[in-house]
Each structure stands twice: as C-alpha cells, then as structure tokens.
Design a protein around this motif. Structure first.
Motif, short mmCIF file in Angstrom:
data_model
loop_
_atom_site.label_atom_id
_atom_site.label_comp_id
_atom_site.label_asym_id
_atom_site.label_seq_id
_atom_site.Cartn_x
_atom_site.Cartn_y
_atom_site.Cartn_z
N GLN A 130 -3.57 1.55 -13.43
CA GLN A 130 -3.03 0.34 -12.81
C GLN A 130 -2.81 0.52 -11.32
OE1 GLN A 130 0.55 -0.57 -14.94
NE2 GLN A 130 -0.53 -1.53 -16.66
N VAL A 152 -6.13 0.30 -9.52
CA VAL A 152 -6.58 -1.09 -9.47
C VAL A 152 -5.82 -1.83 -8.37
CG1 VAL A 152 -6.55 -3.29 -10.72
CG2 VAL A 152 -7.37 -1.22 -11.85
N LYS A 153 -4.50 -1.62 -8.28
CA LYS A 153 -3.70 -2.24 -7.22
C LYS A 153 -4.21 -1.80 -5.85
CE LYS A 153 0.64 -2.35 -9.80
NZ LYS A 153 2.00 -1.78 -9.84
N SER A 154 -4.52 -0.52 -5.71
CA SER A 154 -5.01 0.01 -4.44
C SER A 154 -6.32 -0.68 -4.03
CB SER A 154 -5.21 1.52 -4.56
OG SER A 154 -5.69 2.06 -3.37
N SER A 155 -7.19 -0.89 -4.99
CA SER A 155 -8.46 -1.58 -4.72
C SER A 155 -8.21 -3.05 -4.33
CB SER A 155 -9.35 -1.51 -5.95
OG SER A 155 -10.54 -2.23 -5.75
N GLU A 156 -7.27 -3.70 -5.01
CA GLU A 156 -6.93 -5.09 -4.66
C GLU A 156 -6.38 -5.18 -3.24
OE1 GLU A 156 -4.11 -6.18 -7.65
OE2 GLU A 156 -5.63 -6.46 -9.20
N ILE A 157 -5.57 -4.21 -2.86
CA ILE A 157 -4.98 -4.20 -1.51
C ILE A 157 -6.07 -4.05 -0.46
CG2 ILE A 157 -3.50 -2.88 0.05
CD1 ILE A 157 -1.81 -2.20 -2.51
N ARG A 158 -7.00 -3.12 -0.69
CA ARG A 158 -8.10 -2.92 0.26
C ARG A 158 -8.93 -4.18 0.41
NH1 ARG A 158 -13.24 -2.28 -0.25
NH2 ARG A 158 -13.12 -1.96 -2.48
N HIS A 159 -9.21 -4.83 -0.71
CA HIS A 159 -10.00 -6.07 -0.68
C HIS A 159 -9.24 -7.17 0.08
CE1 HIS A 159 -12.97 -8.96 -1.96
NE2 HIS A 159 -12.03 -9.73 -2.48
N ALA A 160 -7.95 -7.29 -0.15
CA ALA A 160 -7.14 -8.30 0.54
C ALA A 160 -7.10 -8.03 2.05
CB ALA A 160 -5.74 -8.34 -0.03
N GLN A 195 0.83 -1.20 0.00
CA GLN A 195 0.00 0.00 0.00
C GLN A 195 0.87 1.26 0.00
OE1 GLN A 195 -2.48 0.51 3.50
NE2 GLN A 195 -4.11 1.35 2.23
N ASP A 247 6.74 -1.95 -7.11
CA ASP A 247 5.74 -2.82 -6.50
C ASP A 247 6.49 -3.78 -5.59
OD1 ASP A 247 3.35 -3.94 -5.79
OD2 ASP A 247 2.76 -4.53 -7.81
#
Length: 125
Positions: free
Chosen positions: A93, A96-104, A21, A40
């Motif tokens: 991109q 999208v990574k930020s959203s994936e991190i929040r979901h994880a 993050q 990353d």
C-alpha cells in the motif's frame, strides 16, 4: 462562484504532496518497527473544501502552516491487520501511495508549466 487562483491551488497541492511523500517515506522506514502505526495525510479534497479555515501555527516556519493557507493534518491509518513485525504497515500500500504521489507531482508540474507558457505568450508583443 468564487474565482480560483490556479497557481495558489497548485502550490497548495505541491505542499500537500510533499507532506504526504514525507509521511509515506516515514511509514516505509518504520515498516519493521514493532507497534508502529502507519500515517497518511487527510485527502486534498478536504483541504480544498475547507480552504476558508485558518490555521493555528505556532511558528511561521512550520511546514505547510503559513497564515491564510489551508491546514494539512496527518491522520492515523492503522488498520486492524498486524504484520509479523507487530505493526500495521503494508509495504504494498505504501509503494502504491508513493507511485500516486509521483504521478500527482508530474500532473501538477505539467499544468502549471502549460499555464505559465500561456501567460508568457499573452505578454509577448
């Protein structure tokens, strides 16, 4: 087969997500800086696969580098496309990574909470 400590694994993933993050936030903050290359964190699967590897921390207070914990490396992800500002950051991109991190993070928290409740239920008389 080796036993898996769920809480230790969840803690390691939470630290990895925090580092990722921070890395993504730095990419977004430097999106218009000339010649900035996006970074990353190596995939979490690689950390779990190499969890027997010890880390060479220079200080015990370094983030994610406590002795005995898996190493977490930041890697250069700069692709060949250069934007108008002269760097390789793609805001789409990074978001999208930020959203994936929040979901994880949400999944990690839900799993730990569920197991914590199960442990408390077995401990009650």
């Amino acid at each position: 087969m080796e036993a898996v400590n769920l809480f230790q694994l969840a803690t390691t993933q939470a630290k990895w997500l925090s580092l990722r993050q921070t890395t993504v936030a730095n990419n977004i903050a430097n999106a218009h800086a000339p010649a900035y290359r996006p970074m990353d964190v190596e995939p979490f699967e690689a950390i779990v696969a190499n969890r027997s590897v010890s880390i060479g921390a220079t200080a015990a207070s370094h983030f994610g580098t406590q002795p005995g914990e898996p190493s977490m490396r930041i890697v250069d992800t700069g692709g060949p496309d250069v934007s108008a500002s002269g760097n390789r950051v793609s805001m789409e991109q990074e978001l999208v990574k930020s959203s994936e991190i929040r979901h994880a993070f949400e999944i990690n928290t839900a799993i730990v909470s569920s197991f914590h409740r199960m442990i408390l239920m077995t401990a009650k008389p």
